[in-house]
Design an enzyme around this catalytic site. Structure first.
Site, PDB file in Angstrom:
ATOM      1  N   GLY B 108       0.783  -1.232   0.000  1.00 55.64           N
ATOM      2  CA  GLY B 108       0.000   0.000   0.000  1.00 55.64           C
ATOM      3  C   GLY B 108       0.812   1.277   0.000  1.00 55.64           C
ATOM      4  N   MET B 110       3.139   2.282  -2.316  1.00 57.89           N
ATOM      5  CA  MET B 110       3.420   2.891  -3.619  1.00 57.89           C
ATOM      6  C   MET B 110       2.167   2.855  -4.497  1.00 57.89           C
ATOM      7  SD  MET B 110       7.358   1.789  -4.304  1.00 57.89           S
ATOM      8  CE  MET B 110       7.139   0.092  -3.853  1.00 57.89           C
ATOM      9  N   ARG B 343       3.519 -15.345  -3.321  1.00 60.33           N
ATOM     10  CA  ARG B 343       4.696 -15.043  -2.483  1.00 60.33           C
ATOM     11  C   ARG B 343       4.647 -15.945  -1.259  1.00 60.33           C
ATOM     12  NH1 ARG B 343       2.537  -9.008  -0.818  1.00 60.33           N
ATOM     13  NH2 ARG B 343       0.610  -9.716   0.122  1.00 60.33           N
ATOM     14  N   HIS B 459      11.168   4.989  20.812  1.00 57.98           N
ATOM     15  CA  HIS B 459      11.606   4.982  22.208  1.00 57.98           C
ATOM     16  C   HIS B 459      10.841   3.947  23.020  1.00 57.98           C
ATOM     17  CE1 HIS B 459      11.683   6.427  26.411  1.00 57.98           C
ATOM     18  NE2 HIS B 459      12.931   6.750  26.112  1.00 57.98           N
ATOM     19  N   CYS B 843      27.443 -15.075  29.321  1.00 56.90           N
ATOM     20  CA  CYS B 843      26.300 -15.046  30.225  1.00 56.90           C
ATOM     21  C   CYS B 843      25.632 -13.682  30.236  1.00 56.90           C
ATOM     22  CB  CYS B 843      26.695 -15.490  31.631  1.00 56.90           C
ATOM     23  SG  CYS B 843      27.920 -14.425  32.389  1.00 56.90           S
ATOM     24  N   TYR B 863      29.531 -22.481  25.013  1.00 57.89           N
ATOM     25  CA  TYR B 863      28.104 -22.415  25.323  1.00 57.89           C
ATOM     26  C   TYR B 863      27.648 -20.961  25.435  1.00 57.89           C
ATOM     27  CZ  TYR B 863      29.389 -21.266  30.134  1.00 57.89           C
ATOM     28  OH  TYR B 863      29.896 -20.639  31.240  1.00 57.89           O
TER      29      TYR B 863
END
Lengths: 887, 887
Positions: B108, B110, B343, B459, B843, B863
């Site tokens: 939507g 263009m 698609r 934000h 960690c 790990y």
């Protein structure tokens, strides 16, 4: 015996096994005794047991290595043969001294035994040989006493008490009034006392005496005094001491005898004139103890011309050989001159400079050697205020030269009081036994700091150096009484509020306000600097925020400015309110108004600096610190608001203060060091950077229009990512071009960045796409690399770390090469991989610290920048780095 | 023409120049139209002008590249030949659509022009060919309207007004009531209006129409909407769009016509059942606009069995070909089925999992593909609370799924109020148009956040994700009125204090308290995880501070604990006073007493965790945060002291509070993040670490005595230098050995360190001498590498940086590979150069973020460790990393 197993080195008869080069193995004393022997100088023969033996002894549970005993025996035989005397010979006994001797001098820290070889039989032989029975028994008495003290660990004062009793018995005024009989009795009484106290008989066998003494001297390497001395002076504990066994010579056998100490040049001024003292008919300890007043060395020429001529000849020989000032000890025994010690003479900074220049003039050394011989750090002494050496000063005591500079003030013992009075403008000296983190505020407000305890890395020393504040530490002669608020020194009492002066450059503490002199550079100093400049390839700039600083730095040889901190200008009294308006502005419009007021002021600042620097490059850093640094103290304001609330009598003021508090709290940060500052401000408020850049180029442009040359370099701080630099550089470039176009001026300038975050180092290849130069900000880089802030660490756990040897140095003073330095190397390499002619400098405090400057040279930096008074240190260090490179 | 200069790709007649693989060049739509054509699927023929043309057009001041015109002409000829129709043919005109088609779908954003080729002449031909004059003039009217709007940039509502007038004139209820005459008049009136408004005649020449339309569509790439969509979705502006020129087909020519959209499987549940809608005798926009209610795709079987069978055949063909769910558009024109688009179908997380597993079962894809097809980040949706999909929910609006999780609460508009009420225990949802740093405290105290503006990097979104708090952002359907404290949505008014529920996993905002369900893992999920575990080589542990967390993490597949934060235990209500006693202790003795009280408590903590983990390794980090974190709020205390002072009525309390304040100020730090914390505390107060280690080994030892297995790993935090590790490791080792000896237990354990400072990375070779394992603490490492603290940056300038695209990601969420990652690589390499089997983990929070996990795999870590609910994400990402490696 293979070479590796050689534990003992002989010297005597014109040749020696050792040499100066073997100092690590033989200790300083042993190596130089060997060297002098080889030079044909008359040295009492003897042998040195190596430092390796000491190390093995301690590694092996205090047992000597195999083969040592045989080697000592062989060398003793060799000594007996050479001297024609035997150990224990009743007629003409061999007598020796047993002394320590480490790689680095540790004066007075370890033990010595003299007159070894005497016993009830040999003492008579000595009496007969010297024709001086009193001398023989006095020597014997001293030996027994020393043996009890050093070898058996008895208290020396017990023996002194017995002597006192004996003196009373014989109505003797002083020791020398005691006759042969009395001395004979003393020997017996000492022996009886030893037996009674330790259960051990004093050994009559000289060999037993010798081994016991050797073991005692090795043992003294690990006495408490020696250990703490090594801790203070960063001497490794595994080095160990050598032991020197040497034939005794006596300067106290009569009027044709004497002893003395001397320097081949004046160690205080550097003057080329023999400098020293001697005493006739005396032992070494008499010169040192101060019981008799020694004569100046020049008087020896009249007293004993032959010995004097020999001594002068030796002085010349030693200087020619060692190519440096020598500090010697000698003894004249019945007219014959013996050299007991030679070593490189310690000297003051100004003496070092003069001596180096003189020796080049004399052809003794070349300029390279002269430049390398000055310890750059010591120049600090010459570059700070110090007590006028010509003034008549009432010296109270001498402590450690912990942080250079002279300062006078009233004695204050309490840090809170020092802080209060110091902040109020009074000049105070904070006097403490030692300092701790709780004293920081007092130290900061005082003129200087004096402590009675602690070494060169004590809290007081570390913090004062960090603050650039004069300090004398570890001044053990003073005795602080906090309760009565006074200190005692040398029988005097100094009360609170009396004036004292400290000189942190030489450790002197004097009474009253001593006259001080500003640092000055004489022609010798200039000469050394000129040579240094010939050798160095590293540039030296200065950090300067005012025209005055800039002028000072040029005097000291700065080639440009590496860092001008624009925010320092914001703190000026007339500007702070405008700066605060700018910060608290509710919108861009209001902020712009405040900035418009600041711009002409900043322009004048820059103009002054540009004028002072001429065509030299001037690097100006745009605003860096967090904005709330410019606001009033938060806690004070909070207290004020609380008070206004309770009193409830001034609603308007309460409202105003509350608004201010709210604005402050909005800006407040948990970790300001890691907050909204540096280029982050420039990204958020481009108008601030634009204003600063406009001011820079208006100043520069106007000077160009006046026909002057200027070379501005704009520096963006705290870049962590190329995108921050792109944005702020664009703002800066636009402002610069606009101004230059307005003024119709063409000007070469560059825009670069500080590299002061680890991320900037590891992404330097990207940053160099935009940055036209790099300048390492190693203060911040050190903080982020270690993850501790200077504010929080330095006076607190970091001082403790350094004192406890957890860290070797304070990384804010001495660049941390394995950590911060490694990141710098990555930054240089990556930066130049993108821009191969990238100019790279450093503008952290490290730029004036010798080892750091040398690192910068090796890391391929183009220049270092440091505070004006450190510029000469940087120049010298840079020259030394280049010369070391060549080697 | 050389291959490089090909700007136009033809499709039609069973073959096409393009293919799916050329998506970057042809856009998604164009590439798939070509692919379908090649598959023999009935696609209206046409051609695609490449994205390259768009890029060149903008690079070249909006001029087309040379040769384009000729190429378009050639392809138009080819299209005319294929269709047997000519552009502008009065009898049977060729009509085309002109549509955009970018690499990534920008729905939507263009422009599109349909029915191109109609004019006053050809409209008659169309009427004749279709036998439907009304259809022809309605199509013409639409084209003229669209041309004015899209090509000439006129306001669409002006045309709607003219239509409204016409409807009044003819008493027509709806558009379709307008007859041929009215439509003819409309065409004329539209043309006149165009001429009047723009001064331009509507072009009768189809070629002119075509070029104008092409240019308009390229032009729409840079309309405002499209630019901001790309900014929001991180689509580069230089990509450009392709333009597809395609023969028109019509679904609105009569009852044997229709149009629809469909998925080959249910995109919401993943069920293998066709899913979609269609409308008879309608155009595409009718399905989308909602004017008419479409029918379920299954009903097509009855309506048009032949077309349905063809569609099913095509669905199968497409899935077999693309090996994935397809999302298609189709049109049936007079009984003939045309495919207009295909698609890859978007799907929910749970659908993605089910589809992947089903397709493996069906033999369509292999397990590797299935594992690679799930977007790990999306699992977040499945691992958070969400609104019960079976519940009857009153959905108000749908915004962006900014931060996953569902939350209910009372609507509050003011952040201060949200903070106050939230802190007081009320459940509130903070609703704002957008958020700023001033809202942080309100966000923190709310259950969730809803904003009407801003995208996935606004934000609100950035901060909420950082806080792990549900958020729906950019919910543009709601209209916030701060003054009246209410918001409008879909004609309804929601007032302050009414309850709403948000689901940040899908962006839904609903009225009232919607029932939520806890995350659960179904068998498909378990299946994908099982396959992931088969492929991955990287271990996955969890960060857990309680037995409950540990148990949860095991359920999610954690193989051990990578980080237990011992200080979290210190904050428990019964312990805090004891911890405070310990901190404020004046001497070691008092501190020891407090520690003795804490030790049994810590022991129980560890015992619970060890029991939950069994033999799996458990890494426990010793005390890390600065001690003053455990003390009361400084400002509150200062206010209290000030009040007590003024009132002067409680001397004793004042004294007590003053002492507390003084103690706090002693501990206070300017930058606590860079202060006295981590192993620095362990160095200063070894008794604290000793207590913690004793507690660990008492817990472990007692369990061993009960016959259980435990594998403790002691981790020392914040090491900057090997010496710190040496000291603290010795303390820890001694405490551990003592306890094990006391209990008579033998136990394998290790002592390692966190690598969380840049200096630890660059000196990792030295640190590895003592460290038995490394664990990268990338939270702190990110702070120090960038030089900003999370506290100060995240809600403030960092959020702005991300919103402004200065930083691509929040480096506290997505590991910064060029900076922090580079230091990690240096650390791994140096660490293993010393200890080649060194175990290395991570960690920090990054251990559960997909791109970061993949980086860890490539960097050779053993790990990753992350919070329990992220363990599945880490497992899947690790598997994908290994599979990508193989490729």
């Amino acid at each position: 015996m293979s070479e590796e197993q050689k534990y003992v080195y002989f010297f005597g008869g014109g040749e020696a096994d050792g040499r100066t080069g073997l100092k690590n193995l033989l200790g300083g004393k042993g190596a130089n005794l060997a060297e002098m022997t080889n030079l044909g100088i008359n040295v009492p023969p003897g042998f040195t047991i190596t430092t390796e033996v000491c190390t093995l002894y301690y590694e092996n549970d205090e047992n000597y290595p195999e083969g040592l005993e045989e080697e000592v025996e062989e060398n003793l035989d060799r000594l007996e043969n050479l001297m024609g005397k035997d150990f224990g010979d009743p007629d003409d006994p061999l007598l020796v001294s047993v002394r320590s001797g480490a790689r680095e001098s540790m004066p007075g820290m370890m033990d010595t035994v003299l007159n070894l070889g005497l016993n009830d039989v040999t003492v008579k032989g000595l009496a007969k040989q010297t024709g001086n029975e009193r001398f023989a028994y006095d020597s014997y008495r001293r030996f027994v006493q020393m043996y009890g003290n050093v070898v058996l660990g008895m208290d020396g004062s017990d023996f002194e008490e017995i002597i006192e009793e004996k003196k009373e018995e014989y109505n003797a005024e002083v020791d020398t009034d005691l006759g042969v009989e009395a001395l004979k009795e003393l020997v017996e009484e000492f022996k009886a006392y030893i037996k009674k106290e330790t259960g051990v008989e004093f050994p009559e066998d000289p060999k037993e005496q010798l081994w016991k003494a050797i073991t005692a001297v090795f043992g003294s390497w690990n006495n408490e005094r020696a250990i703490s001395y090594r801790n203070l002076n960063d001497i490794p504990h595994h080095w160990g001491t050598a032991v020197n066994v040497q034939t005794m010579v006596y300067g106290n056998m009569g009027e044709n005898c004497g002893t003395g100490v001397a320097f081949t040049r004046n160690p205080s001024t550097g003057e080329k004139k023999y400098y020293g003292e001697y005493l006739k008919n005396a032992q070494g300890e008499d010169v040192v103890s101060g019981v008799r007043t020694p004569k100046d060395i020049s008087e020896l020429k009249n007293d004993m011309p032959k010995a004097y001529d020999q001594l002068v000849e030796i002085f010349e020989k030693l200087e020619q050989h060692y190519k440096d000032v020598q500090d010697v000890e000698f003894t004249i025994q019945q007219g014959e001159l013996f050299m007991l010690q030679t070593r490189t003479g310690k000297r003051t900074a100004s003496a070092a400079v003069k001596i180096a220049v003189d020796m080049v003039d004399e052809g003794l050394i070349d300029k390279e050697t002269a430049v390398q011989r000055i310890e750059p750090k010591k120049l600090d002494q010459l570059l700070h205020k110090r007590i006028d050496p010509d003034a008549d000063v009432d010296i109270l005591a001498v402590g450690l030269d912990a942080s250079p500079g002279a300062a006078s003030g009233k004695v204050v013992f309490d840090s809170d009081e020092a802080a209060e009075r110091g902040d109020a403008g009074e000049e105070v000296i904070l006097v403490r036994t030692e300092t701790s983190p709780e004293d920081i505020h007092g130290m900061a407000a005082a003129q200087g700091v004096l402590t009675s305890r602690g070494g060169m890395t004590s809290h007081a020393a570390v913090v004062a150096r960090g603050m650039g504040k004069p300090a004398v530490a570890g001044c053990e002669d003073i005795d602080v009484d906090y309760e009565k608020e006074q200190f005692f020194v040398d029988g005097r009492t100094i009360k609170k509020d009396e004036y004292i002066t400290i000189d942190g450059g030489n450790g002197e503490v004097s009474y009253g306000v001593a006259p001080t002199i500003d640092p000055e550079m004489d022609e010798n100093f200039e000469q050394i600097m000129e040579w240094a400049d010939q050798f160095r390839t590293l540039g030296v700039r200065t950090n300067a925020d005012t025209p005055e600083d800039a002028a000072k730095a040029i005097e000291y040889g700065a080639e440009g400015i590496g860092l001008t901190r624009t925010e320092h200008m914001f703190f000026a009294e007339d500007r702070l309110p405008i700066v605060q308006d700018m910060i608290l502005a509710a919108d861009k419009e209001t902020r712009k108004e405040a900035l418009d007021k600041l711009q002409p002021m900043q322009k004048e600042d820059f103009k002054g600096i540009f004028e002072a620097m001429g065509a030299r490059p001037v690097t100006i850093r745009l605003l860096d610190p967090p904005l709330h640094e410019f606001l009033p103290d938060h806690d004070e304001l909070l207290v004020e608001v609380t008070e206004l609330k309770i009193k409830g009598n001034d609603e308007e003021k309460l409202k105003e203060k509350q608004n201010m508090l709210k604005a402050m709290e909005r800006l407040e940060e948990v970790n300001p060091m890691l907050g909204h500052r540096g280029c982050r401000l420039g990204v958020s408020y481009p108008e601030i950077y634009a204003m600063q850049v406009r001011a820079i180029f208006e100043a520069a442009g106007e000077l160009v229009l006046e026909g002057k040359e200027v070379t501005p370099e704009v520096m963006i701080p705290l870049v962590s990512d190329i995108s921050e630099l792109e944005i702020t550089k664009e703002v800066a470039k636009k402002a610069a071009e606009e101004v230059l176009e307005e003024l119709g001026v063409e000007l070469d300038y560059s825009i670069g960045t500080m590299i002061e975050l680890p991320r900037a180092c590891v992404t330097a290849d990207k940053i160099a796409k935009e940055a036209e130069f790099f300048s390492f900000g190693t203060n911040d880089l050190t903080q982020t690399t270690y993850g501790f802030s200077r504010d929080d660490a330095e006076g607190k756990f970091l001082a403790q770390y350094i004192e406890d040897n957890i860290f070797e140095d304070n990384p804010f003073q001495v660049l941390d090469q394995p950590g911060v330095g490694e990141l710098m190397k990555i930054g240089v390499e990556k930066g130049r991989s993108t821009r191969n002619d990238l100019k790279v400098g450093i503008c952290g405090e490290h730029g004036g610290e010798p080892s750091s400057v040398k690192f910068c040279h090796r890391a391929g930096l183009d220049y270092v920048s440091c505070s004006p008074f450190r510029v000469p240190i940087a120049r010298l260090s840079a020259a030394q780095a280049q010369l070391e490179d060549k080697e």
